[in-house]
Design a protein around this motif. Structure first.
Motif, PDB file in Angstrom:
ATOM      1  N   HIS A 182       0.395  10.147   5.427  1.00  0.00           N
ATOM      2  CA  HIS A 182      -0.716   9.670   4.607  1.00  0.00           C
ATOM      3  C   HIS A 182      -2.024  10.377   4.987  1.00  0.00           C
ATOM      4  O   HIS A 182      -2.834  10.701   4.117  1.00  0.00           O
ATOM      5  N   THR A 218       0.833  -1.187   0.000  1.00  0.00           N
ATOM      6  CA  THR A 218       0.000   0.000   0.000  1.00  0.00           C
ATOM      7  C   THR A 218       0.876   1.250   0.000  1.00  0.00           C
ATOM      8  O   THR A 218       2.084   1.190   0.172  1.00  0.00           O
ATOM      9  N   GLU A 219       0.221   2.364  -0.145  1.00  0.00           N
ATOM     10  CA  GLU A 219       0.921   3.647  -0.194  1.00  0.00           C
ATOM     11  C   GLU A 219       1.675   3.946   1.111  1.00  0.00           C
ATOM     12  O   GLU A 219       2.780   4.482   1.089  1.00  0.00           O
ATOM     13  N   VAL A 220       1.079   3.586   2.223  1.00  0.00           N
ATOM     14  CA  VAL A 220       1.718   3.838   3.524  1.00  0.00           C
ATOM     15  C   VAL A 220       3.027   3.056   3.636  1.00  0.00           C
ATOM     16  O   VAL A 220       4.044   3.596   4.082  1.00  0.00           O
ATOM     17  N   VAL A 268       2.095   6.933   8.378  1.00  0.00           N
ATOM     18  CA  VAL A 268       0.641   7.070   8.528  1.00  0.00           C
ATOM     19  C   VAL A 268       0.267   8.542   8.740  1.00  0.00           C
ATOM     20  O   VAL A 268      -0.698   9.036   8.153  1.00  0.00           O
ATOM     21  N   THR A 303       5.687   4.648   1.506  1.00  0.00           N
ATOM     22  CA  THR A 303       6.209   5.839   2.181  1.00  0.00           C
ATOM     23  C   THR A 303       7.140   5.445   3.316  1.00  0.00           C
ATOM     24  O   THR A 303       8.205   6.028   3.500  1.00  0.00           O
ATOM     25  N   ARG A 328      -2.181  13.282   6.167  1.00  0.00           N
ATOM     26  CA  ARG A 328      -1.919  14.720   6.007  1.00  0.00           C
ATOM     27  C   ARG A 328      -1.949  15.481   7.339  1.00  0.00           C
ATOM     28  O   ARG A 328      -2.454  16.601   7.426  1.00  0.00           O
TER      29      ARG A 328
END
Length: 70
Positions: free
Chosen positions: A33, A1-3, A30, A6, A35
């Motif tokens: 992610h 996943t994107e997290v 997190v 990152t 923001r």
């Protein structure tokens, strides 16, 4: 996943200098992610990583130290 992507990037760029651990990196990933603009923690390594990526920080460790001196 994107997290996790990152987190991998953060670990690659900062782990050697900040000496942060895997869960520190995941917490910051997190926060990014979601923001978040600010991170609240008493963990110095986590706070260093948060500062390194541009988050504002609230250091609960310092606040606790001040409260004990009163």
């Amino acid at each position: 996943t994107e997290v996790f992507a990152t987190a991998t990037d953060l670990a690659t760029r900062h782990a050697a200098t900040v000496l942060c651990r895997s869960l520190d990196v995941l917490h910051i990933a997190v926060a990014l992610h979601l923001r978040c603009a600010e991170l609240v923690s008493a963990d110095e390594r986590q706070l260093q990583l948060a500062r390194a990526v541009g988050l504002d920080v609230v250091d609960l460790g310092k606040r606790r130290s001040r409260a004990r001196r009163r």
